[in-house]
Design an enzyme around this catalytic site. Structure first.
Site, PDB file in Angstrom:
ATOM      1  N   ARG A  75      -1.633  -5.585  -8.728  1.00 38.39           N
ATOM      2  CA  ARG A  75      -0.531  -6.504  -8.432  1.00 38.39           C
ATOM      3  C   ARG A  75      -0.283  -7.460  -9.586  1.00 38.39           C
ATOM      4  O   ARG A  75       0.842  -7.826  -9.886  1.00 38.39           O
ATOM      5  CB  ARG A  75      -0.846  -7.312  -7.166  1.00 38.39           C
ATOM      6  CG  ARG A  75      -0.760  -6.494  -5.912  1.00 38.39           C
ATOM      7  CD  ARG A  75      -1.351  -7.210  -4.752  1.00 38.39           C
ATOM      8  NE  ARG A  75      -2.774  -7.430  -4.965  1.00 38.39           N
ATOM      9  CZ  ARG A  75      -3.638  -7.738  -4.015  1.00 38.39           C
ATOM     10  NH1 ARG A  75      -3.220  -7.900  -2.793  1.00 38.39           N
ATOM     11  NH2 ARG A  75      -4.916  -7.899  -4.289  1.00 38.39           N
ATOM     12  N   SER A 127      -2.983  -7.850   2.533  1.00 41.41           N
ATOM     13  CA  SER A 127      -3.175  -7.801   3.995  1.00 41.41           C
ATOM     14  C   SER A 127      -3.697  -9.132   4.511  1.00 41.41           C
ATOM     15  O   SER A 127      -3.275  -9.615   5.568  1.00 41.41           O
ATOM     16  CB  SER A 127      -4.175  -6.697   4.363  1.00 41.41           C
ATOM     17  OG  SER A 127      -3.711  -5.444   3.966  1.00 41.41           O
ATOM     18  N   LYS A 138     -18.788  -5.448   8.024  1.00 40.52           N
ATOM     19  CA  LYS A 138     -17.571  -6.279   7.977  1.00 40.52           C
ATOM     20  C   LYS A 138     -16.694  -6.083   9.211  1.00 40.52           C
ATOM     21  O   LYS A 138     -15.589  -6.628   9.273  1.00 40.52           O
ATOM     22  CB  LYS A 138     -16.752  -5.944   6.728  1.00 40.52           C
ATOM     23  CG  LYS A 138     -17.398  -6.435   5.449  1.00 40.52           C
ATOM     24  CD  LYS A 138     -16.421  -6.380   4.305  1.00 40.52           C
ATOM     25  CE  LYS A 138     -17.046  -6.914   3.034  1.00 40.52           C
ATOM     26  NZ  LYS A 138     -16.242  -6.639   1.845  1.00 40.52           N
ATOM     27  N   HIS A 193       0.843  -1.206   0.000  1.00 41.90           N
ATOM     28  CA  HIS A 193       0.000   0.000   0.000  1.00 41.90           C
ATOM     29  C   HIS A 193       0.879   1.258   0.000  1.00 41.90           C
ATOM     30  O   HIS A 193       0.596   2.225  -0.715  1.00 41.90           O
ATOM     31  CB  HIS A 193      -0.875   0.052   1.269  1.00 41.90           C
ATOM     32  CG  HIS A 193      -1.910  -1.017   1.375  1.00 41.90           C
ATOM     33  ND1 HIS A 193      -2.014  -1.846   2.460  1.00 41.90           N
ATOM     34  CD2 HIS A 193      -2.901  -1.393   0.529  1.00 41.90           C
ATOM     35  CE1 HIS A 193      -3.024  -2.677   2.293  1.00 41.90           C
ATOM     36  NE2 HIS A 193      -3.586  -2.435   1.120  1.00 41.90           N
TER      37      HIS A 193
END
Ligand code: PNS
Length: 170
Positions: free
Chosen positions: A94, A131, A43, A19
């Protein structure tokens, strides 16, 4: 000047070196970068860190970048952008596997509001970094020290230890 103001959104649970790579590169490309931390109450049980904790970790790290600020947001990202006159979202890619979903979100966001998405390829050294994987590896004792800023690694280690103690008490 609003055209040079961008948002870098994410859950950042927790922020990783991947990040930071994208945020720092966005800070060189644009006049102002707002790191937007998604707060999705439905969440919150799945998160390892609260929204305040995620924001506070990011604020400490982003203090190194004078044109970067951090804010939490609930609801639609496009509403966040519209309320602040922000016309572009910066997202890191990515791998090709990221592209399908990111393209879908970018097209949805541009259909909701006049907000473009700018894709930045992540540095190859971070192409595997997420993450969720960092949390899983750290939970099972793997070494993630090269993947996170030291202060985040410390918070992660503490939080996982707290969780492990709580699980033993169950
Ligand atoms: O780091 P993540 O989990 O990939 O971040 C996802 C995030 C927060 C950027 C995304 O879920 C989001 O934009 N949420 C806000 C709600 C929204 O606008 N949804 C419509 C997306 S097209």
């Amino acid at each position: 000047m609003s055209g040079r103001r961008v948002v870098c959104p994410g859950s950042f649970d927790p922020v990783t070196n991947g990040h930071i790579d994208i945020i720092s590169r966005a800070s060189r490309l644009f006049d102002e970068v707002v790191v937007a931390v998604g707060i999705n109450k439905s969440k919150s049980r799945e998160r390892l860190f609260t929204a305040d904790e995620r924001i506070s970790m990011l604020e400490k790290i982003c203090a190194d970048y004078p044109n970067v600020t951090v804010q939490g947001f609930e609801g639609l990202l496009t509403t966040f952008c519209q309320e602040r006159g922000i016309q572009a979202i910066v997202k890191g890619l990515r791998a090709v596997s990221d592209f399908d979903y990111e393209l879908q979100m970018a097209q949805m966001n541009s259909s909701l509001a006049d907000v473009e998405t700018v894709f930045v390829p992540c540095s190859p050294e971070y192409s595997f970094l997420a993450s969720s994987l960092v949390k899983e590896v750290a939970t099972f004792g793997g070494d993630v020290s090269g993947l996170l800023p030291p202060e985040v690694l410390e918070r992660l280690t503490e939080r996982l230890a707290e969780r492990a103690r709580a699980d033993q008490g169950d």
